[in-house]
Motif scaffolding. Structure first.
Motif, PDB file in Angstrom:
ATOM      1  N   SER A  83       0.800  -1.223   0.000  1.00 30.53           N
ATOM      2  CA  SER A  83       0.000   0.000   0.000  1.00 30.53           C
ATOM      3  C   SER A  83       0.834   1.275   0.000  1.00 30.53           C
ATOM      4  CB  SER A  83      -0.954   0.007   1.196  1.00 30.53           C
ATOM      5  OG  SER A  83      -1.973  -0.953   1.030  1.00 30.53           O
ATOM      6  N   ALA A  84       1.815   1.357   0.865  1.00 30.54           N
ATOM      7  CA  ALA A  84       2.561   2.614   1.012  1.00 30.54           C
ATOM      8  C   ALA A  84       3.285   2.981  -0.275  1.00 30.54           C
ATOM      9  CB  ALA A  84       3.535   2.513   2.175  1.00 30.54           C
ATOM     10  N   GLY A  85       3.959   2.018  -0.877  1.00 23.39           N
ATOM     11  CA  GLY A  85       4.675   2.296  -2.112  1.00 23.39           C
ATOM     12  C   GLY A  85       3.751   2.666  -3.251  1.00 23.39           C
ATOM     13  N   TRP A  86       2.623   1.989  -3.340  1.00 21.14           N
ATOM     14  CA  TRP A  86       1.662   2.258  -4.411  1.00 21.14           C
ATOM     15  C   TRP A  86       1.035   3.645  -4.246  1.00 21.14           C
ATOM     16  CZ3 TRP A  86       0.641   1.069  -9.078  1.00 21.14           C
ATOM     17  CH2 TRP A  86      -0.617   1.263  -9.646  1.00 21.14           C
ATOM     18  N   ALA A  87       0.688   4.011  -3.029  1.00 22.47           N
ATOM     19  CA  ALA A  87       0.057   5.306  -2.788  1.00 22.47           C
ATOM     20  C   ALA A  87       1.018   6.473  -2.971  1.00 22.47           C
ATOM     21  CB  ALA A  87      -0.535   5.343  -1.384  1.00 22.47           C
ATOM     22  N   ALA A  88       2.303   6.217  -2.909  1.00 25.55           N
ATOM     23  CA  ALA A  88       3.280   7.305  -2.883  1.00 25.55           C
ATOM     24  C   ALA A  88       3.562   7.919  -4.248  1.00 25.55           C
ATOM     25  CB  ALA A  88       4.590   6.798  -2.264  1.00 25.55           C
ATOM     26  N   ASP A  89       3.332   7.197  -5.323  1.00 23.93           N
ATOM     27  CA  ASP A  89       3.785   7.656  -6.639  1.00 23.93           C
ATOM     28  C   ASP A  89       2.612   7.707  -7.615  1.00 23.93           C
ATOM     29  OD1 ASP A  89       5.028   8.175  -9.060  1.00 23.93           O
ATOM     30  OD2 ASP A  89       6.753   6.890  -8.629  1.00 23.93           O
ATOM     31  N   ARG A  90       2.040   8.873  -7.731  1.00 22.06           N
ATOM     32  CA  ARG A  90       0.857   9.027  -8.576  1.00 22.06           C
ATOM     33  C   ARG A  90       1.180   8.811 -10.051  1.00 22.06           C
ATOM     34  NH1 ARG A  90      -3.174  14.220  -8.007  1.00 22.06           N
ATOM     35  NH2 ARG A  90      -4.291  14.025  -9.987  1.00 22.06           N
TER      36      ARG A  90
END
Length: 459
Positions: A39-46
């Motif tokens: 989740s964190a990695g996916w949410a971080a890079d739009r």
């Protein structure tokens, strides 16, 4: 993950199409753990999310023929319609990848403080989707959820899992591990596990109102957000100046699409008594043009009903209406040599308000036609009903049609068309037909949480 599997059969031939995993609640929790880790990695890079969605759309278009064949075989719809589902899915990925939206918004300044509204992904999403449109109804959830930064665990219908598994495997060529997973089951085990898991923060469901209520009750135990597109019993309201040929073509194109198994299809027709015989005959002629057969066969324009219970339900509603005084004008038989769940397009005339075929969503290849004497009374009766997904008004007078449409309690009201949705227009139901909206910015907002930063300088 569990190695147990169950069989998936072709509703036209009853032949085995393949096998799907019989997942457990433990399998769901393993998926939740993997989604949390991603989740964190996916949410971080739009920008990475945007590029992944575009890459996923390209993969769908690359493998369109094979995907459509698989969907047609397990669901029953003609292959061209199955291909249309995947094309819609690719289009949704492209639309949301290109959608401009602000993740922060400044409110009007105050004398001694500033306010910023931040939009952040809601968290891990569980999608639960039905068998009538397994791919497009998944991707109308999946595309905005992924672009918002959510990770997703998808649960398809027990009878159409193979095309969803194929799609998820394909999209995972473009997505980081754990961002998108699928869990399947022939029972309600996975539904319950998703709805009750503390790790799932939102459920997006499409299906019957009855099942939706159950899922919402389960989701309430962990205060999940829910979006629900539920049952509909869409009326087509024909005004006295309607063009009969145009109206008949439009109604048949909606009512018998996917063998009538469309949540927003025309389910019942209301026509002035003076024009009812003329319209009914035109609808019967148009409906008779359909060619029943195997979805992957050349020339097939209408496949089977999806399962035996749905076929029996529709037959029962038609029989009940006939027993109460209605008549079958055309259809009512199988009209196909294959052993599957076929029903030719069935047009029922002399139907009356109060008949089960009129008041209950049949979700199949039968269409009742009701003659009315008062438009006002007809609209009042429809608005008093439990559903409010869609409706249509048919008239050559656009101003009058628009005024009539504006009186109908439904999430979408079409004029001189039906079952048309747009990627940038909100879709959803009133009353028992649903909660929340899909498509457009409205669909994206269903997967975002808001946070306010209210800041005052240190004294």
């Amino acid at each position: 993950m569990t190695a147990t599997q169950y069989e998936v059969h072709d509703p036209a031939t009853l032949e085995l199409v393949g096998h799907a995993p019989e997942n457990t609640a433990q399998d769901v929790e393993a998926a939740v753990a993997a989604a949390r880790a991603a989740s964190a990695g996916w949410a971080a890079d739009r920008e990475a999310r945007r590029n992944s969605l575009l890459a996923g759309a390209a993969l769908i278009r690359r493998d369109l023929d094979a995907l459509a064949t698989l969907l047609s075989r397990e669901q029953g719809k003609p292959k061209a319609e199955a291909a249309g589902e995947f094309s819609v899915a690719a289009g949704l990925f492209e639309y949301y990848a290109d959608l401009e939206w602000d993740s922060e918004q400044q409110l009007s300044p105050r004398a001694d403080r500033s306010l910023e509204v931040q939009y952040r992904p809601v968290g891990i999403v569980g999608t639960i989707t039905p068998w009538n449109f397994p791919i497009s109804l998944l991707c109308v959830k999946l595309a905005p959820a992924l672009v918002a930064g959510c990770t997703v665990v998808a649960k398809p219908s027990p009878s159409t899992p193979l095309s969803t598994i194929a799609l998820v495997n394909l999209l995972n060529e473009a997505l980081p591990a754990g961002v998108l997973q699928v869990r399947t089951s022939s029972r309600r085990t996975v539904n319950v596990a998703l709805s009750t898991s503390p790790g799932i923060r939102k459920i997006s469901f499409t299906g019957s109102t009855e099942v939706g209520i159950s899922i919402a009750q389960q989701a309430a135990s962990t205060v999940k957000r829910v979006t629900m597109e539920l049952g509909g019993n869409d009326p087509a309201i024909v005004l006295d100046d309607a063009d009969i040929a145009v109206t008949a073509r439009g109604i048949v194109g909606s009512a018998f699409r996917n063998a009538g198994q469309v949540c927003m299809a025309v389910k019942r027709v209301y026509v002035p008594r003076s024009r009812s015989a003329e319209l009914a005959e035109a609808i019967a002629v148009e409906a008779a043009r359909h060619v029943l057969g195997h979805g992957i066969a050349d020339g097939t324009t209408m496949g089977p009903m999806h399962n035996e219970s749905q076929l029996k339900l529709v037959h029962g509603l038609v029989d009940s209406a006939v027993g109460a005084g209605a008549r079958i004008l055309s259809g009512g038989t199988a009209d196909c040599d294959l052993p599957g769940y076929f029903l030719s397009p069935t047009v029922v005339i002399d139907a009356e308000p109060g008949m089960d075929l009129v008041e209950h969503e049949q979700f199949g290849a039968a269409l009742p036609i009701v003659a009315y004497d008062s438009l006002d009374d007809t609209i009042a009766g429809l608005n008093a009903g439990e559903f409010g997904l869609g409706a249509s008004v048919w008239s050559q007078d656009q101003e009058r049609a628009y005024a009539t449409a504006s009186r109908i309690d439904a999430g979408t009201v079409w004029v001189n068309q039906h079952t048309v949705v747009e990627p940038d227009a909100p879709f959803g139901g009133w009353k028992a037909s649903g909660v929340g909206r899909e498509r457009g910015r409205w669909g994206l907002e269903e997967y975002l949480e808001t946070r306010v930063i209210n800041a005052r300088p240190h004294a």
